[in-house]
Design an enzyme around this catalytic site. Structure first.
Site, PDB file in Angstrom:
ATOM      1  N   THR A  81       0.863  -1.181   0.000  1.00 46.81           N
ATOM      2  CA  THR A  81       0.000   0.000   0.000  1.00 46.81           C
ATOM      3  C   THR A  81       0.895   1.224   0.000  1.00 46.81           C
ATOM      4  OG1 THR A  81      -1.781  -1.118   1.164  1.00 46.81           O
ATOM      5  CG2 THR A  81      -1.708   1.274   1.358  1.00 46.81           C
ATOM      6  N   LYS A 124      -7.545   1.327  -2.800  1.00 47.05           N
ATOM      7  CA  LYS A 124      -7.094   0.852  -1.481  1.00 47.05           C
ATOM      8  C   LYS A 124      -7.203   1.980  -0.460  1.00 47.05           C
ATOM      9  CE  LYS A 124      -5.251  -1.863   1.631  1.00 47.05           C
ATOM     10  NZ  LYS A 124      -3.970  -2.547   1.694  1.00 47.05           N
ATOM     11  N   LYS A 140       0.360   4.349   9.082  1.00 51.78           N
ATOM     12  CA  LYS A 140       1.167   4.660   7.887  1.00 51.78           C
ATOM     13  C   LYS A 140       0.266   4.853   6.664  1.00 51.78           C
ATOM     14  CE  LYS A 140       2.397   1.578   5.195  1.00 51.78           C
ATOM     15  NZ  LYS A 140       2.567   0.951   3.909  1.00 51.78           N
TER      16      LYS A 140
END
Lengths: 290, 290
Positions: free
Chosen positions: A95, A170, A238
């Protein structure tokens, strides 16, 4: 004939995916930055460890990458590209930002291959079971070439559009996961304070219009003070930083709230717990500061 | 022998429930404050309208109430109690505070009957189909007495505990619904701004750990600018005010955000739309102020 496939990055997600690729007869070799961490896993599954990403690239027409930060990925791809076989496809399941995806796709194209941004959802369980959902950005022909191998790791594979579209999707998923974590932890903290039998509450609320996966799968553990990952606070933190950087004019109120509260959790030493540890912040029952 | 049953409050929810009670052979009579609003419905279903709540109480051993505010309910119960048959059970399906539930249960007990707080979820569709989820607080023996009739209106009936526990559970549900509305509208506004194909996004995200009922059922309409209720903004706003008043020391961050934004929607004339109209606030695409 199955396409010769390599796997780079044998972390919690990568191991399940590599094992499933190996089981389906695709895997030629794998590489992990810290070799020692991967050796017993590789031995157990009969997976051959290569000495470098360059070595994986030299013998594979399909290369999965699954690393944990933009910088790592950029470095790994820089090492792969000089050895890239003509027409090879890189499928990255990490990601990171849509911008990085577009940059790497351009560079991979110039090296004669294709780069797909293919982040996944479904967690470690999904990786182990081969039931991940995969959101793919990039060239449709490259996706078709990779698809037989992708089907060994994912139950649902959706082509979202051009390079970056997988990562943008995502990001939608990670933003929604943050908001739902807020919703579930806030509502269950309220119910706990009301003195309700939370197992019954979760059962009845799950059956209605407020029902959701997270409530069913994490509600029963969080209300009993169990926060084993699952999906770690530090990793979601993150990812949400990436979402914030991508957001432009869209106000991400739930994401900002979640980032602040995850930072509190990390300061308290809970960064490696499941994201449902947000319940620690919301409920006096498990808040060490309360 | 079926228990003689009355229904008080023939609004959107009450009509479906009364029709199902009538269809199952329970309903003796019904009453609606504004008789004219209920006459064509009653005639269509062959339901007999009583002249007053007192008249319903005088002929029924089980009395459903479904009204829209604490004050209305308190008034209706005050009118019923002097006429209450010995051992009669009042089942209230409205949403109000747990404190009001405990007060009314005490008064009903003193009048020789029982009061169950039995709020429902599942919306008008659930009321019409008889598939509601019902969260019940109050005496277990009274619940067993009422259960055959409850089964005509609800697919899931859960005894949550003493008086007030049904309303406290409903509050958990309404708080979670607010948070999920925040999560879904924020994430889909982000995805819309990224230029993604939102039908595909909803499909793929629904399959993962961020999946939820609201995304599947309201995501496809909200992203296309359709906000037909469903569950109305103004009603959820009222319920969230009740939750806020019950919250005590629990901080309801998502609820506060939602109350503020619902007030903006109501000022803009969208109070009768579905709660998914929150997307108007989050997405520049449908925000008339943007």
């Amino acid at each position: 004939m199955t396409i010769s496939t390599g796997y780079i990055g044998l972390g919690a997600m990568g191991r399940g995916m590599a094992a499933n690729l190996h089981g389906a007869g695709f895997l030629t070799s794998a590489w992990n930055r810290t070799r020692a961490n991967a050796e017993s896993f590789a031995a157990e599954h009969g997976i051959r460890l290569a000495d470098s990403p360059e070595a994986v690239a030299a013998e594979c027409d399909l290369i999965f990458t699954c690393v944990s930060a933009d910088a790592d990925l950029t470095e790994v791809v820089a090492r792969i590209l000089p050895q890239l076989r003509p027409g090879a496809v890189i499928v990255d399941c990490s990601t990171f930002s849509a911008d990085t995806a577009r940059t790497l796709a351009k560079k991979t194209g110039e090296a004669g291959g294709s780069f797909l941004d293919a982040p996944v959802s479904g967690g470690v369980e999904g990786a182990n079971k081969g039931t991940l959902a995969m959101m793919v950005g990039g060239d449709a022909a490259a996706l078709e070439k990779a698809r037989p191998a992708l089907e060994a790791v994912a139950a649902r594979i959706v082509h979202m559009g051009a390079s970056g579209a997988g990562q943008a999707t995502k990001a939608v998923n990670q933003i929604m996961a943050a908001g739902i974590n807020q919703a579930v932890s806030e509502a269950l903290a309220f119910g706990t304070a009301q003195g309700l039998d939370m197992d019954k509450v979760i059962e009845v609320v799950s059956g209605g219009a407020a029902g959701n996966w997270f409530l069913e799968h994490r509600g029963p553990t969080m209300t009993h003070g169990r926060f084993d990952p699952g999906f770690k606070v530090a990793l979601h933190h993150k990812d949400l930083g990436i979402c914030r950087a991508m957001a432009g004019d869209v106000r991400l109120v739930s994401v900002e709230q979640t980032l602040t509260e995850y930072e509190q959790l990390m300061e308290q030493g809970h960064g490696e717990e499941d994201i449902s540890a947000l319940f620690r912040i919301k409920s006096a029952k498990f808040n060490q500061d309360a």
